[in-house]
Design an enzyme around this catalytic site. Sequence first.
Site, PDB file in Angstrom:
ATOM      1  N   CYS A  34       0.832  -1.209   0.000  1.00 13.13           N
ATOM      2  CA  CYS A  34       0.000   0.000   0.000  1.00 13.13           C
ATOM      3  C   CYS A  34       0.867   1.260   0.000  1.00 13.13           C
ATOM      4  CB  CYS A  34      -0.909  -0.040   1.234  1.00 13.13           C
ATOM      5  SG  CYS A  34      -1.747   1.499   1.617  1.00 13.13           S
ATOM      6  N   CYS A  37       0.134   3.750   2.744  1.00 14.85           N
ATOM      7  CA  CYS A  37       0.598   3.195   4.024  1.00 14.85           C
ATOM      8  C   CYS A  37       2.092   3.457   4.199  1.00 14.85           C
ATOM      9  CB  CYS A  37       0.350   1.688   4.082  1.00 14.85           C
ATOM     10  SG  CYS A  37      -1.369   1.188   3.984  1.00 14.85           S
TER      11      CYS A  37
END
Length: 125
Positions: A34, A37
Amino acid sequence: MATRDLTFPDFESTVLEPGVDSGIVLVDFWAAWCGPCLAFAPIYTAAAEDNPDVLFAKVDTEANPDLSAAFEIRSIPTLMIFRDGIGVFSQAGALPRPALDDLLGQVRALDMDAVRAEVAKQATA
Protein backbone atom coordinates in the site's frame (compact mmCIF):
# COMPACT_ATOMS: atom_id res chain seq x y z
CA MET A 1 8.90 4.70 21.83
CA ALA A 2 8.97 2.32 18.91
CA THR A 3 5.82 1.01 17.33
CA ARG A 4 4.55 -2.44 18.29
CA ASP A 5 3.31 -5.04 15.81
CA LEU A 6 -0.03 -6.56 16.79
CA THR A 7 -1.62 -9.88 15.94
CA PHE A 8 -5.06 -11.22 16.78
CA PRO A 9 -3.90 -13.15 19.89
CA ASP A 10 -2.29 -10.12 21.55
CA PHE A 11 -4.69 -7.41 20.38
CA GLU A 12 -7.06 -7.54 23.35
CA SER A 13 -4.36 -7.56 26.03
CA THR A 14 -2.47 -4.75 24.29
CA VAL A 15 -5.30 -2.45 23.25
CA LEU A 16 -7.94 -3.06 25.87
CA GLU A 17 -5.44 -3.25 28.73
CA PRO A 18 -2.62 -1.11 27.36
CA GLY A 19 -0.54 -0.49 30.47
CA VAL A 20 0.56 2.92 29.20
CA ASP A 21 0.38 6.06 31.34
CA SER A 22 -2.21 7.83 29.21
CA GLY A 23 -4.25 4.73 28.32
CA ILE A 24 -4.06 5.81 24.67
CA VAL A 25 -3.35 3.28 21.93
CA LEU A 26 -3.14 4.18 18.24
CA VAL A 27 -3.48 1.29 15.80
CA ASP A 28 -2.39 1.64 12.18
CA PHE A 29 -3.86 -1.01 9.87
CA TRP A 30 -1.52 -1.22 6.87
CA ALA A 31 0.00 -3.47 4.18
CA ALA A 32 3.43 -3.56 2.55
CA TRP A 33 1.97 -3.15 -0.96
CA CYS A 34 0.00 0.00 0.00
CA GLY A 35 1.62 3.22 -1.22
CA PRO A 36 -0.27 5.55 1.14
CA CYS A 37 0.60 3.20 4.02
CA LEU A 38 4.29 3.43 3.19
CA ALA A 39 4.06 7.21 2.92
CA PHE A 40 2.32 7.42 6.33
CA ALA A 41 4.79 5.08 8.09
CA PRO A 42 7.54 7.67 8.76
CA ILE A 43 4.96 10.14 10.11
CA TYR A 44 3.55 7.47 12.42
CA THR A 45 7.01 6.39 13.59
CA ALA A 46 8.08 9.97 14.30
CA ALA A 47 4.89 10.61 16.26
CA ALA A 48 5.57 7.45 18.27
CA GLU A 49 9.04 8.74 19.16
CA ASP A 50 7.63 12.12 20.22
CA ASN A 51 4.81 10.67 22.37
CA PRO A 52 6.31 8.04 24.70
CA ASP A 53 3.18 8.01 26.88
CA VAL A 54 1.12 6.67 23.95
CA LEU A 55 1.31 3.16 22.54
CA PHE A 56 1.61 3.18 18.74
CA ALA A 57 0.75 -0.21 17.26
CA LYS A 58 0.62 -1.56 13.72
CA VAL A 59 -1.45 -4.36 12.22
CA ASP A 60 -0.23 -5.84 8.94
CA THR A 61 -3.54 -6.59 7.24
CA GLU A 62 -1.96 -9.20 4.96
CA ALA A 63 -0.47 -11.16 7.85
CA ASN A 64 -3.53 -10.68 10.08
CA PRO A 65 -6.65 -10.99 7.92
CA ASP A 66 -8.68 -12.23 10.90
CA LEU A 67 -7.97 -9.06 12.87
CA SER A 68 -8.67 -6.89 9.84
CA ALA A 69 -11.98 -8.69 9.33
CA ALA A 70 -12.92 -8.31 13.00
CA PHE A 71 -12.61 -4.53 12.64
CA GLU A 72 -14.15 -4.50 9.18
CA ILE A 73 -11.12 -2.83 7.62
CA ARG A 74 -12.10 -2.01 4.02
CA SER A 75 -9.46 0.59 3.16
CA ILE A 76 -5.88 1.07 4.26
CA PRO A 77 -4.28 2.75 5.92
CA THR A 78 -6.91 2.92 8.63
CA LEU A 79 -6.10 4.56 11.93
CA MET A 80 -7.98 3.63 15.09
CA ILE A 81 -7.51 5.17 18.49
CA PHE A 82 -8.48 3.58 21.78
CA ARG A 83 -8.41 5.28 25.16
CA ASP A 84 -8.86 3.26 28.32
CA GLY A 85 -9.92 0.33 26.13
CA ILE A 86 -12.68 2.28 24.38
CA GLY A 87 -12.56 2.99 20.66
CA VAL A 88 -12.73 6.78 20.28
CA PHE A 89 -11.62 7.29 16.66
CA SER A 90 -11.50 5.40 13.38
CA GLN A 91 -10.70 6.78 9.95
CA ALA A 92 -9.33 5.44 6.71
CA GLY A 93 -6.57 7.42 5.05
CA ALA A 94 -3.15 8.75 5.94
CA LEU A 95 -2.87 11.87 8.07
CA PRO A 96 -0.29 14.63 7.83
CA ARG A 97 1.74 15.09 11.00
CA PRO A 98 -0.05 18.29 12.17
CA ALA A 99 -3.42 16.52 11.89
CA LEU A 100 -2.09 13.50 13.81
CA ASP A 101 -0.72 15.77 16.55
CA ASP A 102 -4.04 17.64 16.74
CA LEU A 103 -5.94 14.36 16.95
CA LEU A 104 -3.73 13.17 19.82
CA GLY A 105 -4.44 16.43 21.65
CA GLN A 106 -8.17 15.92 21.21
CA VAL A 107 -7.96 12.35 22.51
CA ARG A 108 -5.90 13.44 25.51
CA ALA A 109 -8.51 16.11 26.30
CA LEU A 110 -11.46 13.70 26.27
CA ASP A 111 -13.54 13.51 29.44
CA MET A 112 -13.44 9.74 29.77
CA ASP A 113 -16.12 9.68 32.46
CA ALA A 114 -18.48 11.28 29.93
CA VAL A 115 -17.35 8.84 27.23
CA ARG A 116 -17.95 5.84 29.52
CA ALA A 117 -21.39 7.22 30.44
CA GLU A 118 -22.27 7.57 26.74
CA VAL A 119 -21.07 4.04 26.00
CA ALA A 120 -23.18 2.70 28.88
CA LYS A 121 -26.19 4.67 27.66
CA GLN A 122 -25.85 3.27 24.13
CA ALA A 123 -25.43 -0.27 25.49
CA THR A 124 -28.79 -0.06 27.26
CA ALA A 125 -30.62 1.63 24.38
